[in-house]
Design a protein around this motif. Structure first.
Motif, mmCIF file in Angstrom:
data_model
loop_
_atom_site.group_PDB
_atom_site.id
_atom_site.type_symbol
_atom_site.label_atom_id
_atom_site.label_comp_id
_atom_site.label_asym_id
_atom_site.label_seq_id
_atom_site.Cartn_x
_atom_site.Cartn_y
_atom_site.Cartn_z
ATOM 1 N N GLY A 263 0.829 -1.187 0.000
ATOM 2 C CA GLY A 263 0.000 0.000 0.000
ATOM 3 C C GLY A 263 0.869 1.245 0.000
ATOM 4 O O GLY A 263 2.044 1.197 0.363
ATOM 5 N N GLY A 264 0.292 2.364 -0.428
ATOM 6 C CA GLY A 264 1.069 3.601 -0.458
ATOM 7 C C GLY A 264 2.002 3.636 -1.646
ATOM 8 O O GLY A 264 1.572 3.849 -2.764
ATOM 9 N N GLY A 265 3.269 3.391 -1.432
ATOM 10 C CA GLY A 265 4.263 3.506 -2.494
ATOM 11 C C GLY A 265 4.153 2.487 -3.595
ATOM 12 O O GLY A 265 4.590 2.733 -4.715
ATOM 13 N N GLY A 266 3.605 1.312 -3.301
ATOM 14 C CA GLY A 266 3.384 0.325 -4.348
ATOM 15 C C GLY A 266 4.575 -0.530 -4.713
ATOM 16 O O GLY A 266 4.610 -1.087 -5.826
ATOM 17 N N SER A 267 5.555 -0.672 -3.831
ATOM 18 C CA SER A 267 6.659 -1.574 -4.154
ATOM 19 C C SER A 267 6.134 -3.001 -4.225
ATOM 20 O O SER A 267 5.160 -3.355 -3.559
ATOM 21 N N THR A 268 6.777 -3.818 -5.059
ATOM 22 C CA THR A 268 6.284 -5.162 -5.312
ATOM 23 C C THR A 268 7.290 -6.232 -4.901
ATOM 24 O O THR A 268 8.490 -5.977 -4.769
ATOM 25 N N SER A 269 6.748 -7.431 -4.724
ATOM 26 C CA SER A 269 7.550 -8.597 -4.407
ATOM 27 C C SER A 269 6.988 -9.769 -5.186
ATOM 28 O O SER A 269 5.766 -9.925 -5.265
ATOM 29 N N HIS A 270 7.854 -10.578 -5.790
ATOM 30 C CA HIS A 270 7.423 -11.735 -6.565
ATOM 31 C C HIS A 270 8.203 -12.968 -6.128
ATOM 32 O O HIS A 270 9.408 -12.881 -5.837
ATOM 33 N N ALA A 271 7.529 -14.091 -6.116
ATOM 34 C CA ALA A 271 8.200 -15.350 -5.817
ATOM 35 C C ALA A 271 9.230 -15.652 -6.905
ATOM 36 O O ALA A 271 9.038 -15.290 -8.069
ATOM 37 N N ILE B 158 2.551 -8.114 -10.729
ATOM 38 C CA ILE B 158 1.408 -7.603 -9.975
ATOM 39 C C ILE B 158 1.347 -6.095 -10.160
ATOM 40 O O ILE B 158 2.382 -5.414 -10.226
ATOM 41 N N SER B 159 0.127 -5.573 -10.248
ATOM 42 C CA SER B 159 -0.059 -4.130 -10.380
ATOM 43 C C SER B 159 -1.374 -3.751 -9.730
ATOM 44 O O SER B 159 -2.172 -4.613 -9.350
ATOM 45 N N ARG B 160 -1.592 -2.452 -9.645
ATOM 46 C CA ARG B 160 -2.766 -1.962 -8.921
ATOM 47 C C ARG B 160 -3.310 -0.724 -9.620
ATOM 48 O O ARG B 160 -2.542 0.133 -10.042
ATOM 49 N N ASP B 161 -4.629 -0.658 -9.747
ATOM 50 C CA ASP B 161 -5.303 0.531 -10.273
ATOM 51 C C ASP B 161 -6.181 1.074 -9.155
ATOM 52 O O ASP B 161 -7.256 0.527 -8.882
ATOM 53 N N ASN B 162 -5.710 2.124 -8.508
ATOM 54 C CA ASN B 162 -6.438 2.644 -7.350
ATOM 55 C C ASN B 162 -7.793 3.236 -7.732
ATOM 56 O O ASN B 162 -8.739 3.193 -6.935
ATOM 57 N N PHE B 163 -7.906 3.763 -8.939
ATOM 58 C CA PHE B 163 -9.189 4.357 -9.358
ATOM 59 C C PHE B 163 -10.235 3.273 -9.576
ATOM 60 O O PHE B 163 -11.422 3.490 -9.334
ATOM 61 N N LYS B 164 -9.804 2.120 -10.038
ATOM 62 C CA LYS B 164 -10.734 1.010 -10.267
ATOM 63 C C LYS B 164 -10.815 0.073 -9.064
ATOM 64 O O LYS B 164 -11.549 -0.924 -9.107
#
Length: 127
Positions: free
Chosen positions: A52-60, A69-75
């Motif tokens: 949350g917030g900055g949106g840094s990601t982690s993947h296996a 992985i990504s995020r659309d806060n408006f949707k």
């Protein structure tokens, strides 16, 4: 907060799918969000997470370079883009939310830290 996962299906090896996790009743941009998967007879495993917030990601390690992985806060939606799928990616995929966000970046793969789970969507990859 409620989560609704969708986008699974049957695809041939090498193909792509995009999973979606729609959230309702909360503020997506503040939550840590993650995808986990569980194959028949196996334990649930971490796939990817986004803070949350900055949106840094982690993947296996097993999906690095293939999944994103990504995020659309408006949707109010989190996505998992899956490319170059392999038969071993076959599983039920679950999205999860850490609300309010308490997990530090290093703990994002820990499923026990997520308090809200979606219903799962089946991904089947044929060889």
């Amino acid at each position: 907060v409620q989560l609704q996962a969708s986008g699974g299906g049957l695809v041939q090896a090498g193909g792509s799918l995009r999973l979606s996790c729609a959230t309702s009743g909360g503020t997506l941009r503040t939550y840590n969000m993650a995808w986990f998967r569980q194959a028949p007879g196996k334990e649930r495993e971490f796939v990817a997470a986004i803070r949350g917030g900055g949106g840094s990601t982690s993947h296996a390690d097993s999906v690095k370079g293939r999944f994103a992985i990504s995020r659309d806060n408006f949707k109010n939606t989190v996505y998992l883009q899956m490319n170059n799928l392999k038969p071993e990616d076959t599983a039920v995929y679950y999205c999860a939310a850490d609300t309010p966000p308490t997990a530090p970046y290093s703990a994002l793969p820990n499923g026990r830290l997520y308090d809200v789970w979606g219903q799962g969507t089946q991904v089947t990859v044929s060889s």
